[in-house]
Design a protein around this motif. Sequence first.
Motif, PDB file in Angstrom:
ATOM      1  N   TRP A 116       0.849  -1.195   0.000  1.00  0.00           N
ATOM      2  CA  TRP A 116       0.000   0.000   0.000  1.00  0.00           C
ATOM      3  C   TRP A 116       0.883   1.243   0.000  1.00  0.00           C
ATOM      4  CZ3 TRP A 116       0.449  -3.511   3.894  1.00  0.00           C
ATOM      5  CH2 TRP A 116       0.976  -3.075   5.098  1.00  0.00           C
ATOM      6  N   GLY A 117       0.396   2.272  -0.673  1.00  0.00           N
ATOM      7  CA  GLY A 117       1.157   3.510  -0.794  1.00  0.00           C
ATOM      8  C   GLY A 117       1.028   4.370   0.454  1.00  0.00           C
ATOM      9  N   ILE A 118       2.142   4.935   0.873  1.00  0.00           N
ATOM     10  CA  ILE A 118       2.147   5.826   2.049  1.00  0.00           C
ATOM     11  C   ILE A 118       2.541   7.243   1.634  1.00  0.00           C
ATOM     12  CG2 ILE A 118       3.222   6.272   4.300  1.00  0.00           C
ATOM     13  CD1 ILE A 118       3.594   3.199   4.556  1.00  0.00           C
ATOM     14  N   ARG A 119       3.579   7.361   0.813  1.00  0.00           N
ATOM     15  CA  ARG A 119       4.061   8.679   0.399  1.00  0.00           C
ATOM     16  C   ARG A 119       4.750   8.547  -0.962  1.00  0.00           C
ATOM     17  NH1 ARG A 119       7.772  12.336   4.489  1.00  0.00           N
ATOM     18  NH2 ARG A 119       5.917  13.514   4.963  1.00  0.00           N
ATOM     19  N   GLY A 120       4.621   9.586  -1.773  1.00  0.00           N
ATOM     20  CA  GLY A 120       5.273   9.556  -3.076  1.00  0.00           C
ATOM     21  C   GLY A 120       4.431   8.809  -4.108  1.00  0.00           C
ATOM     22  N   GLU A 121       4.998   8.647  -5.290  1.00  0.00           N
ATOM     23  CA  GLU A 121       4.246   7.997  -6.370  1.00  0.00           C
ATOM     24  C   GLU A 121       5.156   7.106  -7.196  1.00  0.00           C
ATOM     25  OE1 GLU A 121       3.837  10.867  -9.963  1.00  0.00           O
ATOM     26  OE2 GLU A 121       3.539  12.075  -8.155  1.00  0.00           O
ATOM     27  N   GLY A 122       4.537   6.109  -7.799  1.00  0.00           N
ATOM     28  CA  GLY A 122       5.333   5.194  -8.611  1.00  0.00           C
ATOM     29  C   GLY A 122       4.478   4.184  -9.330  1.00  0.00           C
ATOM     30  N   LEU A 123       5.141   3.160  -9.833  1.00  0.00           N
ATOM     31  CA  LEU A 123       4.462   2.084 -10.555  1.00  0.00           C
ATOM     32  C   LEU A 123       4.873   0.752  -9.964  1.00  0.00           C
ATOM     33  CD1 LEU A 123       4.936   3.318 -14.244  1.00  0.00           C
ATOM     34  CD2 LEU A 123       2.780   3.250 -12.954  1.00  0.00           C
ATOM     35  N   LEU A 124       3.893  -0.099  -9.770  1.00  0.00           N
ATOM     36  CA  LEU A 124       4.138  -1.465  -9.307  1.00  0.00           C
ATOM     37  C   LEU A 124       4.040  -2.379 -10.525  1.00  0.00           C
ATOM     38  CD1 LEU A 124       4.420  -3.743  -7.227  1.00  0.00           C
ATOM     39  CD2 LEU A 124       1.951  -3.535  -6.787  1.00  0.00           C
ATOM     40  N   LEU A 125       5.163  -3.002 -10.886  1.00  0.00           N
ATOM     41  CA  LEU A 125       5.169  -3.953 -11.994  1.00  0.00           C
ATOM     42  C   LEU A 125       4.804  -5.331 -11.454  1.00  0.00           C
ATOM     43  CD1 LEU A 125       8.429  -3.012 -13.975  1.00  0.00           C
ATOM     44  CD2 LEU A 125       6.057  -2.370 -14.501  1.00  0.00           C
ATOM     45  N   LEU A 126       3.854  -5.979 -12.117  1.00  0.00           N
ATOM     46  CA  LEU A 126       3.362  -7.289 -11.691  1.00  0.00           C
ATOM     47  C   LEU A 126       3.473  -8.238 -12.884  1.00  0.00           C
ATOM     48  CD1 LEU A 126       0.213  -5.922  -9.854  1.00  0.00           C
ATOM     49  CD2 LEU A 126       2.209  -6.948  -8.754  1.00  0.00           C
ATOM     50  N   MET A 127       4.336  -9.243 -12.747  1.00  0.00           N
ATOM     51  CA  MET A 127       4.588 -10.145 -13.881  1.00  0.00           C
ATOM     52  C   MET A 127       4.236 -11.588 -13.515  1.00  0.00           C
ATOM     53  SD  MET A 127       8.078 -10.778 -16.090  1.00  0.00           S
ATOM     54  CE  MET A 127       8.929 -11.741 -14.836  1.00  0.00           C
ATOM     55  N   ASN A 128       3.417 -12.200 -14.370  1.00  0.00           N
ATOM     56  CA  ASN A 128       3.056 -13.609 -14.184  1.00  0.00           C
ATOM     57  C   ASN A 128       4.214 -14.511 -14.614  1.00  0.00           C
ATOM     58  OD1 ASN A 128       0.366 -12.996 -13.389  1.00  0.00           O
ATOM     59  ND2 ASN A 128      -0.093 -12.566 -15.548  1.00  0.00           N
ATOM     60  N   GLU A 129       4.077 -15.800 -14.306  1.00  0.00           N
ATOM     61  CA  GLU A 129       5.144 -16.746 -14.671  1.00  0.00           C
ATOM     62  C   GLU A 129       5.301 -16.881 -16.184  1.00  0.00           C
ATOM     63  OE1 GLU A 129       5.526 -20.009 -11.228  1.00  0.00           O
ATOM     64  OE2 GLU A 129       3.512 -19.775 -12.027  1.00  0.00           O
ATOM     65  N   ASP A 130       4.223 -16.596 -16.953  1.00  0.00           N
ATOM     66  CA  ASP A 130       4.347 -16.647 -18.417  1.00  0.00           C
ATOM     67  C   ASP A 130       4.863 -15.313 -18.985  1.00  0.00           C
ATOM     68  OD1 ASP A 130       2.222 -14.899 -18.239  1.00  0.00           O
ATOM     69  OD2 ASP A 130       0.770 -16.200 -19.245  1.00  0.00           O
ATOM     70  N   ARG A 131       5.323 -14.427 -18.095  1.00  0.00           N
ATOM     71  CA  ARG A 131       5.941 -13.130 -18.419  1.00  0.00           C
ATOM     72  C   ARG A 131       4.932 -12.084 -18.911  1.00  0.00           C
ATOM     73  NH1 ARG A 131      11.080 -12.701 -17.911  1.00  0.00           N
ATOM     74  NH2 ARG A 131      11.420 -11.115 -19.489  1.00  0.00           N
ATOM     75  N   THR A 132       3.636 -12.375 -18.885  1.00  0.00           N
ATOM     76  CA  THR A 132       2.680 -11.298 -19.132  1.00  0.00           C
ATOM     77  C   THR A 132       2.795 -10.326 -17.961  1.00  0.00           C
ATOM     78  OG1 THR A 132       0.943 -12.626 -18.127  1.00  0.00           O
ATOM     79  CG2 THR A 132       1.044 -12.616 -20.534  1.00  0.00           C
ATOM     80  N   ILE A 133       2.656  -9.042 -18.271  1.00  0.00           N
ATOM     81  CA  ILE A 133       2.975  -8.028 -17.261  1.00  0.00           C
ATOM     82  C   ILE A 133       1.939  -6.920 -17.257  1.00  0.00           C
ATOM     83  CG2 ILE A 133       4.481  -6.644 -18.790  1.00  0.00           C
ATOM     84  CD1 ILE A 133       6.451  -6.527 -16.318  1.00  0.00           C
ATOM     85  N   ARG A 134       1.737  -6.332 -16.100  1.00  0.00           N
ATOM     86  CA  ARG A 134       0.888  -5.145 -15.996  1.00  0.00           C
ATOM     87  C   ARG A 134       1.501  -4.229 -14.955  1.00  0.00           C
ATOM     88  NH1 ARG A 134      -1.374  -8.983 -12.727  1.00  0.00           N
ATOM     89  NH2 ARG A 134      -2.380  -8.268 -10.814  1.00  0.00           N
ATOM     90  N   ALA A 135       0.998  -2.988 -14.912  1.00  0.00           N
ATOM     91  CA  ALA A 135       1.530  -2.019 -13.957  1.00  0.00           C
ATOM     92  C   ALA A 135       0.369  -1.342 -13.251  1.00  0.00           C
ATOM     93  CB  ALA A 135       2.382  -0.981 -14.671  1.00  0.00           C
ATOM     94  N   GLU A 136       0.521  -1.140 -11.944  1.00  0.00           N
ATOM     95  CA  GLU A 136      -0.481  -0.395 -11.176  1.00  0.00           C
ATOM     96  C   GLU A 136       0.170   0.868 -10.623  1.00  0.00           C
ATOM     97  OE1 GLU A 136      -3.009  -4.320  -9.619  1.00  0.00           O
ATOM     98  OE2 GLU A 136      -2.059  -3.016  -8.147  1.00  0.00           O
ATOM     99  N   ARG A 137      -0.570   1.976 -10.674  1.00  0.00           N
ATOM    100  CA  ARG A 137      -0.078   3.228 -10.091  1.00  0.00           C
ATOM    101  C   ARG A 137      -0.157   3.147  -8.583  1.00  0.00           C
ATOM    102  NH1 ARG A 137      -2.947   6.188 -13.964  1.00  0.00           N
ATOM    103  NH2 ARG A 137      -1.506   6.936 -15.535  1.00  0.00           N
ATOM    104  N   ILE A 138       0.922   3.503  -7.905  1.00  0.00           N
ATOM    105  CA  ILE A 138       0.882   3.550  -6.444  1.00  0.00           C
ATOM    106  C   ILE A 138       0.963   5.000  -6.004  1.00  0.00           C
ATOM    107  CG2 ILE A 138       3.384   3.110  -6.260  1.00  0.00           C
ATOM    108  CD1 ILE A 138       2.645   1.625  -3.575  1.00  0.00           C
ATOM    109  N   GLN A 139       0.134   5.348  -5.029  1.00  0.00           N
ATOM    110  CA  GLN A 139       0.104   6.697  -4.465  1.00  0.00           C
ATOM    111  C   GLN A 139      -0.391   6.556  -3.030  1.00  0.00           C
ATOM    112  OE1 GLN A 139      -2.632   7.963  -7.508  1.00  0.00           O
ATOM    113  NE2 GLN A 139      -4.310   8.074  -6.052  1.00  0.00           N
ATOM    114  N   PRO A 140      -0.298   7.615  -2.215  1.00  0.00           N
ATOM    115  CA  PRO A 140      -0.723   7.476  -0.822  1.00  0.00           C
ATOM    116  C   PRO A 140      -2.158   6.941  -0.730  1.00  0.00           C
ATOM    117  CG  PRO A 140       0.484   9.509  -1.096  1.00  0.00           C
ATOM    118  CD  PRO A 140       0.292   8.938  -2.473  1.00  0.00           C
TER     119      PRO A 140
END
Length: 194
Positions: free
Chosen positions: A109-133
Amino acid sequence: MQTIPPTLAPSLAAVDFDGATGLLHGASVVEDVRTLGDLAGVFEAESARAALDPSTVAYRVQCYFPVADGTEGGLFFGCTFLEPGDVGGEYFMTKGHFHAKRDTAEFYWGIRGEGLLLLMNEDRTIRAERIQPGSLHYIPGRVAHRMVNTGTETLTFGACWPSDAGHDYATIRDEGFSARVFKGPDGPEIRRRD
Ligand code: PAN
Ligand code: ZN
């Protein structure tokens, strides 16, 4: 009538959510530091990383381990402080990992600042979620996770994961993530690296 006097948690006194620093306070807090010198091979521009001061702190992780590593049914708690910066245009990020016990999940969970969480499955498919407070991220089992600081201040986030999860860093070290995040002219760009 019998009453029960409440006490503070005995070994972890507090997490500073009020000041939004996310700092853990308590006798049993363990801290790990990852410098650029520790992150050989993590960034695409390895020669650019090697040219930077190896003592530069990329991130710190404060953890509270109420039970022994490997205990089934227990939980671990941590806060990560990921600094802003880049290596050859690629934002500072965590090493990233699968859990050694593949089926174990985790909350970030986001507490401070901003970024992207990269989430990759075992078959290498990938997505990104924005993290913020205040953003909450459920990371299912069998999903590799890496945090990227795309902002200009320290990205602070909390984490809670099973005490028997363990960490498999080798798979990511050898195969990498299937996308990397760079500074682009109009903001962060998630570029495929299949
Ligand atoms: C987190 C991470 C922490 C640092 O506590 O361990 O953010 O990232 P790396 O471990 O990838 O260097 C977690 O996901 N624990 O399971
Ligand atoms: Zn994890």
